[in-house]
Design a protein around this motif. Structure first.
Motif, short mmCIF file in Angstrom:
data_model
loop_
_atom_site.label_atom_id
_atom_site.label_comp_id
_atom_site.label_asym_id
_atom_site.label_seq_id
_atom_site.Cartn_x
_atom_site.Cartn_y
_atom_site.Cartn_z
N VAL A 101 0.84 -1.20 0.00
CA VAL A 101 0.00 0.00 0.00
C VAL A 101 0.87 1.24 0.00
O VAL A 101 0.62 2.21 -0.74
CB VAL A 101 -0.96 0.01 1.21
N MET A 102 1.90 1.25 0.81
CA MET A 102 2.77 2.42 0.88
C MET A 102 3.54 2.64 -0.42
O MET A 102 3.76 3.77 -0.84
CB MET A 102 3.70 2.28 2.08
N GLU A 103 3.90 1.56 -1.09
CA GLU A 103 4.54 1.68 -2.40
C GLU A 103 3.58 2.30 -3.42
O GLU A 103 3.95 3.19 -4.19
CB GLU A 103 5.01 0.31 -2.89
N ILE A 104 2.36 1.79 -3.42
CA ILE A 104 1.34 2.31 -4.35
C ILE A 104 1.11 3.79 -4.10
O ILE A 104 1.04 4.60 -5.05
CB ILE A 104 0.02 1.52 -4.19
N CYS A 105 0.98 4.14 -2.85
CA CYS A 105 0.68 5.54 -2.52
C CYS A 105 1.85 6.45 -2.85
O CYS A 105 1.65 7.60 -3.25
CB CYS A 105 0.28 5.64 -1.06
N ARG A 106 3.07 5.96 -2.72
CA ARG A 106 4.22 6.75 -3.15
C ARG A 106 4.18 6.97 -4.66
O ARG A 106 4.41 8.07 -5.15
CB ARG A 106 5.53 6.05 -2.75
N ASN A 107 3.84 5.91 -5.40
CA ASN A 107 3.79 6.00 -6.86
C ASN A 107 2.70 6.97 -7.33
O ASN A 107 2.86 7.64 -8.36
CB ASN A 107 3.52 4.63 -7.47
N LEU A 108 1.59 7.01 -6.60
CA LEU A 108 0.43 7.78 -7.03
C LEU A 108 0.26 9.10 -6.28
O LEU A 108 -0.68 9.85 -6.54
CB LEU A 108 -0.85 6.95 -6.86
N SER A 109 1.17 9.38 -5.33
CA SER A 109 1.07 10.59 -4.50
C SER A 109 -0.25 10.66 -3.75
O SER A 109 -0.92 11.70 -3.71
CB SER A 109 1.28 11.86 -5.36
N ILE A 110 -0.63 9.53 -3.15
CA ILE A 110 -1.82 9.45 -2.30
C ILE A 110 -1.36 9.23 -0.86
O ILE A 110 -0.41 8.48 -0.62
CB ILE A 110 -2.73 8.27 -2.70
N ALA A 111 -2.02 9.84 0.10
CA ALA A 111 -1.73 9.57 1.50
C ALA A 111 -2.21 8.15 1.84
O ALA A 111 -3.38 7.84 1.65
CB ALA A 111 -2.43 10.58 2.40
N PRO A 112 -1.33 7.26 2.33
CA PRO A 112 -1.75 5.90 2.66
C PRO A 112 -2.93 5.82 3.63
O PRO A 112 -3.77 4.94 3.52
CB PRO A 112 -0.49 5.27 3.27
N ASP A 113 -2.97 6.76 4.58
CA ASP A 113 -4.09 6.76 5.53
C ASP A 113 -5.42 6.90 4.79
O ASP A 113 -6.43 6.30 5.17
CB ASP A 113 -3.95 7.92 6.52
N PHE A 114 -5.44 7.70 3.73
CA PHE A 114 -6.66 7.91 2.96
C PHE A 114 -7.07 6.62 2.23
O PHE A 114 -8.23 6.21 2.28
CB PHE A 114 -6.48 9.03 1.93
N LEU A 115 -6.12 6.00 1.55
CA LEU A 115 -6.45 4.78 0.80
C LEU A 115 -6.87 3.66 1.74
O LEU A 115 -7.84 2.94 1.46
CB LEU A 115 -5.26 4.33 -0.04
N MET A 116 -6.20 3.52 2.87
CA MET A 116 -6.57 2.47 3.82
C MET A 116 -7.97 2.70 4.39
O MET A 116 -8.74 1.76 4.57
CB MET A 116 -5.54 2.41 4.95
N ALA A 117 -8.30 3.96 4.67
CA ALA A 117 -9.64 4.26 5.18
C ALA A 117 -10.71 3.88 4.17
O ALA A 117 -11.76 3.33 4.52
CB ALA A 117 -9.75 5.74 5.54
N CYS A 118 -10.45 4.16 2.89
CA CYS A 118 -11.42 3.84 1.84
C CYS A 118 -11.58 2.33 1.68
O CYS A 118 -12.69 1.83 1.52
CB CYS A 118 -11.00 4.47 0.52
N MET A 119 -10.48 1.60 1.74
CA MET A 119 -10.58 0.14 1.62
C MET A 119 -11.25 -0.46 2.85
O MET A 119 -11.99 -1.44 2.74
CB MET A 119 -9.20 -0.47 1.38
N ALA A 120 -11.01 0.12 4.02
CA ALA A 120 -11.70 -0.35 5.23
C ALA A 120 -13.20 -0.18 5.07
O ALA A 120 -13.99 -1.06 5.43
CB ALA A 120 -11.20 0.41 6.45
N PHE A 121 -13.60 0.96 4.53
CA PHE A 121 -15.03 1.21 4.33
C PHE A 121 -15.62 0.26 3.30
O PHE A 121 -16.68 -0.33 3.53
CB PHE A 121 -15.24 2.66 3.89
N GLU A 122 -14.94 0.09 2.18
CA GLU A 122 -15.46 -0.73 1.09
C GLU A 122 -15.56 -2.21 1.46
O GLU A 122 -16.40 -2.93 0.92
CB GLU A 122 -14.59 -0.56 -0.16
N THR A 123 -14.70 -2.66 2.36
CA THR A 123 -14.67 -4.09 2.71
C THR A 123 -15.29 -4.39 4.07
O THR A 123 -15.17 -5.51 4.56
CB THR A 123 -13.23 -4.61 2.70
#
Length: 276
Positions: free
Chosen positions: A125-147
């Protein structure tokens, strides 16, 4: 304490303000400056809101009587920010960081919901977020919600839409990515993250806020729109599929309403037992 993460230069008022440094500071400030509904955009731009958050942190946490709005390498503000952001909430520093974690928008290798996933998942996740310039906390929160907080690659949408996995890939979306929902559900969670990255890649540079990241999943055309603008209205199938978001029951669903539940996952993911 030896810090896992480093600044390339000073950030804030009269700072060098390299974009990666600014994104890092914005992500860390979001963890420790608890202003309701005022998360900073993690966009790498040193603007007045970010400076205001720095000064607020200096005044209320570091104890500056006259905040200067600047964070220097190894300075007092930086040391306090890394310590507190690495704990998510004010706490005493631990013995040392996890030096195997990639230094990306994090502190001590920790991210929201990191305690609920495997180390390989968190690192990817942290690699992906570095590549895409996304805050990992944001992506993790969204995946927590979706799943439903499971982070399961095989979880399906309860309404029967066919959506599957970490970001609830729709069948058509899966096909566009060169796979199927049937194949996705058989993958490990870490492997499915490759498709999460592929999904977000065309939107790189636009995913600056928690709302941006979630709307990229739910309704990409709405990324960046006015939070009070109606996305879905009663009578449309999209409204019926998302009616749970209509908190005031006025027959329309806005990004502001949608963000409430996702913000709750963000906040929960930073609490003890979830942050890691």
């Amino acid at each position: 304490m030896k810090d896992l993460i480093k600044l390339s230069g000073s950030v804030g008022v009269r700072g060098r303000n390299f974009s990666d440094d600014v994104r890092l500071i914005q992500a860390l400030l979001n963890r420790v400056v608890r202003i309701p509904w005022a998360l900073l955009a993690v966009d790498g731009v040193m603007g007045p809101q970010t400076i205001a958050h720095i000064k607020n942190f200096q005044r209320s946490v570091v104890g500056f009587s006259t905040p200067d709005g600047r964070i220097d390498i190894n300075g007092k503000t930086w040391r306090h920010l890394v310590r507190l952001a690495g704990e998510s909430q004010p706490a005493q520093p631990r013995n040392g960081p996890d030096t195997n974690a990639p230094p990306n928008f994090s502190a001590n290798g920790k991210i929201a919901w990191g305690a609920k996933v495997s180390t390989p998942f968190k690192v990817r996740v942290m690699e992906i977020c570095r590549n895409l310039s996304i805050a990992p906390d944001f992506l993790m929160a969204c995946m927590a919600f979706e799943t439903g907080e499971t982070f399961s690659p095989s979880i399906k949408n309860a309404a029967g839409s066919g959506a599957t996995g970490l970001i609830q890939f729709m069948p058509r979306t899966a096909r566009d990515l060169g796979t199927t929902t049937e194949e996705l559900e058989k993958m490990t969670a870490v492997k499915q993250l490759d498709y999460v990255e592929r999904y977000f890649l065309p939107r790189k540079g636009r995913l600056k806020t928690l709302e941006d990241v979630y709307l990229a999943i739910l309704y990409p055309a709405a990324i960046g729109i006015d939070p009070e603008e109606a996305l879905f209205q009663r009578g449309a199938k999209t409204y019926e599929q998302n009616s749970g978001f209509d908190k005031n029951k006025d027959g329309k669903i806005t990004p502001a309403e949608i963000s409430i539940k996702v913000r709750q996952k963000y906040e929960k993911g930073l609490k003890e037992g979830y942050f890691g």
